[in-house]
Write an enzyme that holds these catalytic residues in place. Structure first.
Site, PDB file in Angstrom:
ATOM      1  N   GLU A 128       0.820  -1.192   0.000  1.00  0.00           N
ATOM      2  CA  GLU A 128       0.000   0.000   0.000  1.00  0.00           C
ATOM      3  C   GLU A 128       0.858   1.247   0.000  1.00  0.00           C
ATOM      4  O   GLU A 128       2.004   1.218   0.445  1.00  0.00           O
ATOM      5  CB  GLU A 128      -0.952  -0.011   1.196  1.00  0.00           C
ATOM      6  N   CYS A 141       3.586   8.231   1.486  1.00  0.00           N
ATOM      7  CA  CYS A 141       4.198   7.200   2.325  1.00  0.00           C
ATOM      8  C   CYS A 141       4.413   5.955   1.456  1.00  0.00           C
ATOM      9  O   CYS A 141       3.460   5.367   0.954  1.00  0.00           O
ATOM     10  CB  CYS A 141       3.261   6.920   3.493  1.00  0.00           C
ATOM     11  N   CYS A 148       7.879  -7.658   5.881  1.00  0.00           N
ATOM     12  CA  CYS A 148       9.054  -6.993   6.462  1.00  0.00           C
ATOM     13  C   CYS A 148      10.038  -8.043   6.956  1.00  0.00           C
ATOM     14  O   CYS A 148       9.640  -9.131   7.360  1.00  0.00           O
ATOM     15  CB  CYS A 148       8.640  -6.100   7.630  1.00  0.00           C
ATOM     16  N   CYS A 152       8.911  -6.324  14.767  1.00  0.00           N
ATOM     17  CA  CYS A 152       8.576  -5.424  15.878  1.00  0.00           C
ATOM     18  C   CYS A 152       7.197  -5.827  16.425  1.00  0.00           C
ATOM     19  O   CYS A 152       6.261  -6.040  15.642  1.00  0.00           O
ATOM     20  CB  CYS A 152       8.569  -3.976  15.407  1.00  0.00           C
ATOM     21  N   CYS A 155       3.854  -3.808  15.625  1.00  0.00           N
ATOM     22  CA  CYS A 155       3.614  -3.454  14.218  1.00  0.00           C
ATOM     23  C   CYS A 155       2.967  -4.622  13.491  1.00  0.00           C
ATOM     24  O   CYS A 155       3.455  -5.753  13.549  1.00  0.00           O
ATOM     25  CB  CYS A 155       4.945  -3.090  13.552  1.00  0.00           C
ATOM     26  N   LEU A 267      12.651   4.744  17.397  1.00  0.00           N
ATOM     27  CA  LEU A 267      13.319   4.474  18.671  1.00  0.00           C
ATOM     28  C   LEU A 267      12.386   3.712  19.624  1.00  0.00           C
ATOM     29  O   LEU A 267      12.693   2.599  20.040  1.00  0.00           O
ATOM     30  CB  LEU A 267      13.776   5.810  19.274  1.00  0.00           C
ATOM     31  N   HIS A 268      11.298   4.323  20.011  1.00  0.00           N
ATOM     32  CA  HIS A 268      10.200   3.711  20.768  1.00  0.00           C
ATOM     33  C   HIS A 268      10.528   3.311  22.207  1.00  0.00           C
ATOM     34  O   HIS A 268       9.620   2.983  22.974  1.00  0.00           O
ATOM     35  CB  HIS A 268       9.606   2.501  20.036  1.00  0.00           C
ATOM     36  N   ASN A 343      -1.460   2.759  16.870  1.00  0.00           N
ATOM     37  CA  ASN A 343      -2.641   2.305  16.130  1.00  0.00           C
ATOM     38  C   ASN A 343      -2.863   0.837  16.421  1.00  0.00           C
ATOM     39  O   ASN A 343      -2.116   0.005  15.918  1.00  0.00           O
ATOM     40  CB  ASN A 343      -2.421   2.463  14.629  1.00  0.00           C
ATOM     41  N   CYS A 386       0.132   4.105  10.196  1.00  0.00           N
ATOM     42  CA  CYS A 386       1.376   3.325  10.252  1.00  0.00           C
ATOM     43  C   CYS A 386       1.124   1.933  10.822  1.00  0.00           C
ATOM     44  O   CYS A 386       0.374   1.778  11.757  1.00  0.00           O
ATOM     45  CB  CYS A 386       2.387   3.961  11.188  1.00  0.00           C
TER      46      CYS A 386
HETATM   47  N1  SAH Z   1      10.470  -0.269   8.880  1.00  0.00           N
HETATM   48  C1  SAH Z   1      10.677   1.112   9.037  1.00  0.00           C
HETATM   49  C2  SAH Z   1       9.666   1.984   8.287  1.00  0.00           C
HETATM   50  C3  SAH Z   1       8.251   1.526   8.235  1.00  0.00           C
HETATM   51  S1  SAH Z   1       7.338   1.610   9.721  1.00  0.00           S
HETATM   52  C4  SAH Z   1      10.688   1.479  10.496  1.00  0.00           C
HETATM   53  O1  SAH Z   1      10.361   0.636  11.330  1.00  0.00           O
HETATM   54  O2  SAH Z   1      11.078   2.607  10.802  1.00  0.00           O
HETATM   55  C5  SAH Z   1       6.986   3.358   9.876  1.00  0.00           C
HETATM   56  C6  SAH Z   1       6.746   3.817  11.317  1.00  0.00           C
HETATM   57  O3  SAH Z   1       5.497   3.323  11.824  1.00  0.00           O
HETATM   58  C7  SAH Z   1       7.809   3.315  12.281  1.00  0.00           C
HETATM   59  O4  SAH Z   1       8.229   4.329  13.163  1.00  0.00           O
HETATM   60  C8  SAH Z   1       7.057   2.241  13.026  1.00  0.00           C
HETATM   61  O5  SAH Z   1       7.669   1.977  14.249  1.00  0.00           O
HETATM   62  C9  SAH Z   1       5.688   2.840  13.141  1.00  0.00           C
HETATM   63  N2  SAH Z   1       4.620   1.893  13.474  1.00  0.00           N
HETATM   64  C10 SAH Z   1       4.549   0.598  13.133  1.00  0.00           C
HETATM   65  N3  SAH Z   1       3.415   0.045  13.626  1.00  0.00           N
HETATM   66  C11 SAH Z   1       2.738   1.026  14.275  1.00  0.00           C
HETATM   67  C12 SAH Z   1       1.509   1.084  14.971  1.00  0.00           C
HETATM   68  N4  SAH Z   1       0.720   0.024  15.070  1.00  0.00           N
HETATM   69  N5  SAH Z   1       1.145   2.262  15.507  1.00  0.00           N
HETATM   70  C13 SAH Z   1       1.917   3.361  15.378  1.00  0.00           C
HETATM   71  N6  SAH Z   1       3.107   3.360  14.726  1.00  0.00           N
HETATM   72  C14 SAH Z   1       3.519   2.206  14.189  1.00  0.00           C
HETATM   73 FE1  SF4 Z   2       9.215  -3.785   9.949  1.00  0.00          FE
HETATM   74 FE2  SF4 Z   2       7.130  -2.805  11.224  1.00  0.00          FE
HETATM   75 FE3  SF4 Z   2       9.454  -3.080  12.502  1.00  0.00          FE
HETATM   76 FE4  SF4 Z   2       9.218  -1.188  10.602  1.00  0.00          FE
HETATM   77  S1  SF4 Z   2       8.091  -1.254  12.549  1.00  0.00           S
HETATM   78  S2  SF4 Z   2      10.904  -2.661  10.886  1.00  0.00           S
HETATM   79  S3  SF4 Z   2       7.793  -2.224   9.186  1.00  0.00           S
HETATM   80  S4  SF4 Z   2       8.186  -4.753  11.675  1.00  0.00           S
END
Ligand code: SAH
Ligand code: SF4
Length: 411
Positions: A128, A141, A148, A152, A155, A267-268, A343, A386
């Site tokens: 997407e 975006c 992936c 994470c 995600c 970072l998170h 989200n 995201c």
């Molecule tokens: N893989 C790369 C880019 C794609 S993810 C990365 O991890 O940076 C883009 C952003 O969305 C990242 O900061 C990721 O941590 C965040 N993200 C992923 N899942 C999410 C969710 N459920 N709610 C909010 N942000 C999220």
């Molecule tokens: Fe992959 Fe999601 Fe982690 Fe980004 S946040 S590296 S898209 S698993």
């Protein structure tokens, strides 16, 4: 629902690097989109263009393809009829196919894109791409992988298999699709619904924040972004292109040196123990190593800051102590902070922090000198957020997919 999530080392997700399935059949007639100038010259050589003419022909094609956005060779009037026919015999100017388009009440648009090469009976190669318009800018975006490499835990993409890396053409092609759909080529007509920025261009910014980890597909991402930023074509300045990574440290320096775009780091968490759980790649490249790579990112300065993304997870990483530790951790690094409301997705074990807590957290960050750090979610009604990309469409039946396809036709 529990207000806190119990994170212990025992429960921490293992570090898994997925291997792409890569069952991919390239189209018989390749698209010229995504080729560098040198590769385009090779393609012209295949089509019989003599060496002395190639440079000039490359300039012409580049202009038609990336400046004018043409989809047919036949319309390229500065190219001889014979060469146009020869090119059409061997190549296409195909972009990823739009399977569905959704427009949010806030003007955000989401396109489901089908990529070539899917193997019958297996998961479709779909990604997407989301367009987020504002009064003066339009941000696209873009995805870099189907699925992936990483896992994470917050995600949704992390739960999916890695099907394959996108090619440079499929990455740059997402920008072309967005410009096609937004009438963002010279002389084209803008859509009458949704929101369109007031300036000359609709797609002004690109963020590599769709599906996938761009630094695990660096060569293709680099080739695509060099095309996207090329001043004779798509012409989106490198300062308006942001690559987001979960922290693939060895490739951060390369991205800076070979692409030179802006960097965002997911970072998170400010402690390794917790980051190991949220972003399991942290076990391989812990926070201190990641911070060093950020300090040394080529071109980093107060005018070119690194964005640190921080997803707000209730009871997990959202305490005032965490906010203070975040500010301490980033001291000395030219940084912006983006607090992202989490989200939720079906089956996720996390909840989004309460708004009150996000405000308190953001006040600490704001007092430390970082401006408006909370990112307002956009396109919520069409699940454009995201980490949710593809999660909705994936669950659709074949019939529903067909209906979506039909919807895409009506525009
Ligand atoms: N893989 C790369 C880019 C794609 S993810 C990365 O991890 O940076 C883009 C952003 O969305 C990242 O900061 C990721 O941590 C965040 N993200 C992923 N899942 C999410 C969710 N459920 N709610 C909010 N942000 C999220
Ligand atoms: Fe992959 Fe999601 Fe982690 Fe980004 S946040 S590296 S898209 S698993």
């Amino acid at each position: 629902m529990a207000s806190t999530v119990d994170i212990t080392l025992e429960s921490a997700a293992p570090f898994v690097e997925k291997t792409p399935l890569e069952r991919y059949v390239a189209p018989e007639k390749p698209s010229l989109i995504g080729l560098s100038r040198a590769e385009l010259a090779d393609a012209l050589a295949q089509a019989g263009v003599l060496e002395a003419q190639r440079k000039m022909r490359v300039q012409q094609l580049w202009h038609w393809i990336y400046f004018r956005g043409f989809t047919e060779f036949d319309a390229m009037t500065s190219v001889s009829k014979e060469l146009r026919a020869e090119l059409a015999q061997r190549f296409t100017l195909a972009r990823p196919e739009v399977v569905a388009e959704q427009v949010s009440v806030d003007g955000t648009r989401k396109w489901l894109l089908r990529l070539p090469g899917e193997v019958q009976g297996e998961r479709p190669h779909e990604v997407e791409c989301v367009y987020i318009p504002d009064t003066e800018r339009g941000t696209l975006c873009v995805s870099s992988q189907v699925g992936c490499t990483l896992t994470c835990t917050f995600c949704h993409t992390g739960t999916q298999r890695l099907v394959r890396n996108l090619t440079a053409g499929e990455i740059a092609g997402q920008v072309m699709v967005a410009r096609d759909r937004m009438g963002d080529w010279p002389g084209a007509t803008r859509p009458t619904d949704g929101v369109v920025p007031s300036g000359e261009r609709c797609v002004t910014n690109v963020v590599m924040m769709g599906m996938g980890e761009p630094l695990y597909n660096l060569d293709a991402v680099r080739d695509a972004l060099l095309i996207v930023s090329d001043g004779d074509g798509l012409s989106i300045s490198k300062r308006r292109i942001t690559l987001s990574t979960s922290g693939v440290v060895p490739n951060i320096e390369r991205a800076g040196a070979e692409i030179g775009c802006m960097l965002a780091v997911s970072l998170h968490a400010v402690r390794d123990e917790l980051r190991n759980e949220l972003v399991p790649l942290n076990r391989k490249y812990p926070i201190a190593v990641l911070m060093d790579a950020c300090r040394n990112y080529p071109g980093v300065s107060n005018a070119r800051r690194i964005t640190f993304e921080y997803v707000m997870l209730k009871g997990v990483n959202d305490s005032i102590e965490d906010a203070k530790a975040l500010v301490r951790l980033l001291k000395g690094i030219p940084a912006k902070i983006n607090l992202i409301p989490f989200n939720p997705w079906p089956g996720s074990k996390f909840e989004c922090s309460d708004w009150e807590q996000i405000e308190k957290f953001s006040a600490v960050v704001f007092d430390a000198g970082y401006a408006s750090p909370v990112r307002t979610p956009r396109g919520r009604d069409i699940l454009a957020a995201c980490g949710q990309l593809k999660s909705a469409t994936e669950k659709l039946s074949a019939r529903e997919r067909m209906a979506l396809r039909a919807m895409a036709m009506v525009d």
